[in-house]
Every structure is written in structure tokens, then in C-alpha cells.
Design an enzyme around this catalytic site. Structure first.
Site, mmCIF file in Angstrom:
data_model
loop_
_atom_site.group_PDB
_atom_site.id
_atom_site.type_symbol
_atom_site.label_atom_id
_atom_site.label_comp_id
_atom_site.label_asym_id
_atom_site.label_seq_id
_atom_site.Cartn_x
_atom_site.Cartn_y
_atom_site.Cartn_z
ATOM 1 N N LYS A 1 4.471 5.017 4.926
ATOM 2 C CA LYS A 1 3.754 3.741 4.883
ATOM 3 C C LYS A 1 3.616 3.109 6.266
ATOM 4 O O LYS A 1 3.297 1.936 6.392
ATOM 5 C CB LYS A 1 4.475 2.787 3.929
ATOM 6 C CG LYS A 1 4.548 3.325 2.498
ATOM 7 C CD LYS A 1 5.276 2.376 1.571
ATOM 8 C CE LYS A 1 5.376 2.966 0.159
ATOM 9 N NZ LYS A 1 6.057 2.052 -0.782
ATOM 10 N N PRO B 1 0.823 -1.214 0.000
ATOM 11 C CA PRO B 1 0.000 0.000 0.000
ATOM 12 C C PRO B 1 0.856 1.262 0.000
ATOM 13 O O PRO B 1 1.871 1.332 0.697
ATOM 14 C CB PRO B 1 -0.798 -0.126 1.304
ATOM 15 C CG PRO B 1 -0.795 -1.571 1.635
ATOM 16 C CD PRO B 1 0.516 -2.100 1.126
ATOM 17 N N GLU B 2 0.436 2.247 -0.793
ATOM 18 C CA GLU B 2 1.153 3.520 -0.799
ATOM 19 C C GLU B 2 0.595 4.416 0.304
ATOM 20 O O GLU B 2 -0.372 4.072 0.995
ATOM 21 C CB GLU B 2 1.062 4.162 -2.179
ATOM 22 C CG GLU B 2 1.641 3.245 -3.263
ATOM 23 C CD GLU B 2 2.080 3.958 -4.526
ATOM 24 O OE1 GLU B 2 2.401 5.146 -4.471
ATOM 25 O OE2 GLU B 2 2.131 3.293 -5.585
ATOM 26 N N ARG C 1 12.885 -3.153 -10.091
ATOM 27 C CA ARG C 1 11.433 -3.055 -10.253
ATOM 28 C C ARG C 1 11.112 -2.610 -11.666
ATOM 29 O O ARG C 1 11.911 -1.946 -12.320
ATOM 30 C CB ARG C 1 10.848 -2.064 -9.245
ATOM 31 C CG ARG C 1 11.244 -2.354 -7.812
ATOM 32 C CD ARG C 1 10.678 -1.352 -6.848
ATOM 33 N NE ARG C 1 9.229 -1.476 -6.717
ATOM 34 C CZ ARG C 1 8.507 -0.720 -5.895
ATOM 35 N NH1 ARG C 1 9.084 0.211 -5.175
ATOM 36 N NH2 ARG C 1 7.204 -0.881 -5.810
#
Length: 270
Positions: free
Chosen positions: A52, A2-3, A257
Site C-alpha cells: 500500500k 486503498p488496497e 474489523r
């Protein structure tokens, strides 16, 4: 993972449901049993999101949760349902219950440990006390790629891959551009855009980054269909036409990524 906007929404939700009242806290799974016993019966004074990281404040003790890749919360009205699966933490008051499963971190911190946590995090675009000038000092002295620097939580806290890649596209900056090439004006504009995009995501619960002229209705195109939801320019749109110039969106690996960009719209990208 989750951001930051999701964690902020969780903090707001938990404050609404539980703040100002004593809470019963247990650990059906057992892995947080000792910590749960220390705060059970205490009044939840406030909640806080920093990047976060989610914090529940109980006076001299703070519950720290980092969801990581697999953590998730669920809540509802009483009665509390029978525990199913690996529930690390369960909270309840006279009206609501809350379950936490699979977090990377679920621990109690004392005030110095909370201070140390805040100190190792960078500027959070969702916080009024953010110090973006400190983030820029690190960015402008670095040869590392802009995308990697913006994903570094010790520089900018709360940003994940979607916000970073989309903000860089909107700024016309290549994700691989060295941090030292970012001008002061460029940083001010980039930071302001992150503040705006993440703030809107807190309100809506989804990440939308396209400007009005590029929304589906304005362009006569079908809405994006993706499990992440939201209308975006480049994130997870490889080989699809750029919504601005029509060039195929590129994909490559950056810092382990997937990275996405438009070679035409973003300066120095290829």
C-alpha cells in the site's frame, strides 16, 4: 484504505504522466514545503508500488506516500487549477498536474530508508520479486487467525479486507482458522489466487471475485449495488444468501474489523 491494486494503478498512472521529465513540486498547504523544494526541478526516474506504499524515485531521493484512510490523488491536463483545500503536494510538468490530499505519509527517503521500508513489508502478490515462501513460514508457525495474518502487511503486503475475505472464501478456508492449519498446498493455491485476483483488479480498477458461473448474468440475479463496487461472495453481504450454497452469509468481528464468511462453504467456520 486503498488496497494494493489501487496503489499499483496510481504508480502506473504517475509513471505514464511524469516519468522521464523534470517536475515542479510545491506544497500549497505548506506541510511538505521543505521536501517539495528538495525535489522540485528534478527528473522523476520511475515510480513503484510496494503493498500500500507508493514510491517516486528521484535518484538518491524517493518520495514515499501512504494514502491511509483519507489520502487521495487527483490529476489532469494543464493549466493547473487554483489550489482548493488542503493540498499536501502538487506536481506539474509541461503537460500535466497532480495533487495529493490527506495522506498518512508524504515524506522523502534516502536509499537506506527505502531499503528499510521494503524490508519491513511482506510478500506483495503484484510484484515479480515477491517471496511467498517467506510469508508461509510465518503463517504456518502461528496460532493467529488466517484473516489476521493475511492482513498483516509485514506478512503479505497490499492485501486488504476485501481480497483477504474473498480469497479465503474461494479457498474454502475459515477466516478464524489458525495459520498453523494451512497446508503447503493450501498456501500455494491461496497465494496463486491472490496473484490472479489482484492482477485482474489492476487491469479493471475494481475488485471482482466471483467465478463466471456466479456472475449476475449466469445466475439471473441483479448486479451488486455497493459503493465499493465489484461482484463478491461474502464481503459486506451479511444475511444475504451465499452465491454457492444459499446459506446466509455470516458476520462477526475479527481483529477489530468486520469479517464475513459462509459457515457451509468455509471449513471450520461457524
Amino acid at each position: 484504505m486503498p488496497e494494493g491494486h489501487t496503489v499499483r494503478r496510481l504508480a502506473d498512472r504517475h509513471r505514464e504522466l511524469f516519468a522521464g521529465e523534470p517536475v515542479a513540486v510545491t506544497s500549497p498547504q505548506g506541510r511538505f514545503a521543505e521536501g517539495a523544494a528538495r525535489i522540485s526541478g528534478a527528473v522523476l526516474l520511475d515510480t513503484e508500488a510496494y503493498g500500500k506504499h507508493l514510491l517516486h524515485h528521484y535518484g538518491d531521493l524517493t518520495l514515499h506516500v501512504h494514502l491511509g484512510l483519507y489520502g487521495k490523488f487527483a490529476d489532469g491536463d494543464l493549466p493547473v487549477p487554483p489550489p482548493v483545500g488542503q493540498i499536501r503536494l502538487r506536481m506539474a510538468n509541461t503537460r500535466h498536474w497532480l495533487d495529493l490530499r490527506g495522506p498518512t505519509a508524504c515524506e522523502l527517503l534516502d536509499p537506506p530508508e527505502v531499503d528499510a521500508l521494503r524490508a519491513r513489508l511482506g510478500a506483495d502478490p503484484l510484484r515479480a520479486d515477491a517471496k511467498p515462501e517467506q510469508a508461509y513460514e510465518r503463517i504456518r508457525r502461528s496460532n493467529n487467525a488466517l484473516a489476521a495474518l493475511l492482513l498483516d502487511q509485514s506478512i503479505v503486503a497490499g492485501t486488504g479486507l476485501i481480497f483477504v475475505l474473498e480469497a479465503l472464501f474461494r479457498a474454502g478456508l475459515a477466516p478464524t482458522a489458525p495459520g498453523r492449519t494451512l497446508t503447503p498446498d493450501g498456501w500455494r493455491e491461496l497465494w496463486a489466487d491472490l496473484v490472479d485476483l489482484m492482477g485482474k483488479a489492476v487491469l479493471s480498477g475494481r475488485i471482482d471475485t466471483v467465478r463466471p458461473e456466479h456472475e449476475p448474468e449466469a445466475m439471473g440475479r441483479p448486479p451488486r449495488v455497493d459503493r465499493h463496487g465489484g461482484e463478491v461472495y461474502v464481503y459486506r453481504r451479511p444475511d444475504q444468501p451465499c452465491l454457492v450454497c444459499g446459506t446466509s452469509v455470516s458476520r462477526g468481528e475479527l481483529a477489530g474489523r468486520n469479517s464475513y464468511w459462509c459457515a457451509t462453504c468455509q471449513k471450520g467456520a461457524s
